[in-house]
Design an enzyme around this catalytic site. Structure first.
Site, mmCIF file in Angstrom:
data_model
loop_
_atom_site.group_PDB
_atom_site.id
_atom_site.type_symbol
_atom_site.label_atom_id
_atom_site.label_comp_id
_atom_site.label_asym_id
_atom_site.label_seq_id
_atom_site.Cartn_x
_atom_site.Cartn_y
_atom_site.Cartn_z
ATOM 1 N N HIS A 1 0.817 -1.216 0.000
ATOM 2 C CA HIS A 1 0.000 0.000 0.000
ATOM 3 C C HIS A 1 0.851 1.267 0.000
ATOM 4 C CE1 HIS A 1 0.229 0.731 4.472
ATOM 5 N NE2 HIS A 1 0.297 -0.585 4.533
ATOM 6 N N ASP B 1 -0.479 4.371 0.883
ATOM 7 C CA ASP B 1 -0.867 5.301 1.936
ATOM 8 C C ASP B 1 -0.186 4.988 3.259
ATOM 9 O OD1 ASP B 1 -2.547 2.949 1.962
ATOM 10 O OD2 ASP B 1 -3.786 3.954 3.471
ATOM 11 N N ASP C 1 5.894 1.104 7.489
ATOM 12 C CA ASP C 1 4.524 0.721 7.142
ATOM 13 C C ASP C 1 3.919 1.728 6.156
ATOM 14 O OD1 ASP C 1 2.049 -0.473 7.098
ATOM 15 O OD2 ASP C 1 1.422 0.276 9.056
ATOM 16 N N GLU D 1 -5.296 1.484 2.317
ATOM 17 C CA GLU D 1 -5.221 0.303 3.190
ATOM 18 C C GLU D 1 -5.415 0.672 4.650
ATOM 19 O OE1 GLU D 1 -3.400 -2.759 5.807
ATOM 20 O OE2 GLU D 1 -2.830 -0.652 5.567
ATOM 21 N N GLU D 2 -4.946 1.847 5.038
ATOM 22 C CA GLU D 2 -5.027 2.244 6.444
ATOM 23 C C GLU D 2 -6.428 2.667 6.867
ATOM 24 O OE1 GLU D 2 -2.778 1.700 8.467
ATOM 25 O OE2 GLU D 2 -0.818 1.785 7.484
ATOM 26 N N GLU E 1 3.973 -5.913 3.678
ATOM 27 C CA GLU E 1 3.848 -5.317 5.003
ATOM 28 C C GLU E 1 5.121 -5.675 5.773
ATOM 29 O OE1 GLU E 1 1.598 -3.394 6.292
ATOM 30 O OE2 GLU E 1 -0.182 -3.638 5.020
ATOM 31 N N HIS F 1 3.261 2.928 12.547
ATOM 32 C CA HIS F 1 2.495 4.086 13.027
ATOM 33 C C HIS F 1 3.190 4.838 14.165
ATOM 34 C CE1 HIS F 1 -1.448 1.819 11.676
ATOM 35 N NE2 HIS F 1 -0.495 1.803 10.755
#
Length: 368
Positions: A78, A80, A111, A136-137, A160, A341
């Protein structure tokens, strides 16, 4: 379309570090903010990378970057990230990560911009199919569009962070719902429960029901349901005639459950109000004996590592691909997942380089 590269002197400590196309791509993407819903600049840059390497690439209706190729395996991660600015910089070494050499700090380095960039390089090197997805988030809109708009590949490696020498074989699923309850306004001295009382009591009943279901299992582990209240609004209506309380909730779903079974558990705790359910993602578990884990293990060993297998308590687009396409799926990518994150998100460039090598070997194995 041209590539607007990030000059090395604009990233502190980066002189002479971004000395391969892959490292440069990684630095470029980490330097471009791409929170969910605002991925446009990053998607354009990623598409231009493929075009500069002589590969066809385009941005589809969902905003995904599509670079078709050999469909014996689809590499996908992903674009984003979660919100939050971490200025890109290079530091020399990292004792906490047991890493020597340059370490790239920045939002998304783990991530999942690190896995995304590693997959892009491996796709160019091997001719494998590639898609960088959006959203995705938040709602996985990019992956959901892909399932509707594309034929199934023969296998999927989802990007990931697993660590360059580990393979993720499973994720819990997720289901979310919005609870709402309304009661007539009344004097605060009256004993009747108002909407706020009903909402908080309902949530405590839900937590108790989940705790009973999880009894005997490791707290917060892969095999448990995890309830999470993600937001709440409550108070009198503008006209003062009623009290309204609403709560946004999300539940992680282990392989022993389904989104439907969790919905039933939650709804059984209702005494007042109602819950409106949103989209769900089922849990996903792959066999370690499958073709994709086997190919990744060879890549890890060839790169000097000893592979391990992981089951993660979060949720990923891999869940959707496994359920929607019914093809072999495993998840892989450089980076320490404990930094997902986080305000100190960072990736050793040596781990990134090894991940590119692992993915290249895995693609060659799956093609043979």
């Amino acid at each position: 379309m041209t590539i607007a590269t990030v000059p090395a002197d604009e990233i502190p400590g980066a002189e002479g570090v971004f000395d391969t196309p892959g490292r440069q791509l990684l630095a470029d993407l980490v330097s471009i903010p791409s929170p969910s819903g605002k991925e446009d600049k990053a998607t354009a840059h990623l598409a231009s990378f493929f075009e500069a390497q002589g590969r066809e690439a385009w941005i589809d209706d969902a905003g995904n970057v599509r670079a078709p190729g050999d469909d014996s395996v689809l590499l996908t991660s992903h674009i984003d990230t979660v919100p939050g600015e971490i200025p890109a910089r290079i530091e020399d070494g990292d004792p906490e990560l047991a890493a020597e050499g340059p370490v790239l700090w920045g939002r998304g380095s783990v991530d999942a911009t690190g896995p995304l960039a590693a997959m892009a390089v491996a796709a160019v090197d091997t001719g494998a199919s590639f898609v960088g997805v959006v959203g995705e988030e938040t709602d996985s809109r990019g992956a959901r569009h892909l399932l509707e708009d594309r034929e199934a590949p023969e296998a999927v490696i989802n990007g990931e962070p697993s660590g360059w020498d580990a393979i993720t074989l499973g994720y819990r699923g997720i289901v979310g719902g919005d609870y709402t309850v309304t009661t007539p306004a009344g004097h605060g001295a009256r004993p009747d429960a108002n909407a706020i009382n009903h909402a908080t009591a309902w949530w405590e009943r839900v937590r108790a029901a989940v705790a009973a279901e999880n009894e005997g299992k490791e707290a917060g582990g892969f095999d448990t349901i995890t309830p999470r209240a993600t937001g709440m609004e409550a108070g009198p209506t503008d006209d003062g005639t009623a009290v309204v309380a609403s709560m946004a909730t999300r539940f992680r779903v282990p392989p022993s459950e389904t989104p439907d079974s969790v919905r039933v558990l939650v709804e059984d705790s209702l005494e007042a109000g109602e819950i409106e359910w949103g989209q769900s993602i089922p849990p996903q578990v792959s066999s370690p004996r499958g073709s994709v884990p086997a190919a990744l293990r060879k890549g890890i060993r060839d790169a000097g590592g000893e592979p391990t297998h992981l089951h993660k308590t979060g949720t990923a687009d891999a869940n959707l691909y496994a359920a929607g396409w019914d093809v072999p799926v495993a998840t892989y990518g450089p980076g320490d997942a404990s930094l997902d994150h986080a305000p100190d998100e960072r990736l050793p460039l040596a781990a990134f380089d090894r991940a590119v090598a692992v993915l290249t070997t895995a693609c060659e194995q799956l093609r043979d």
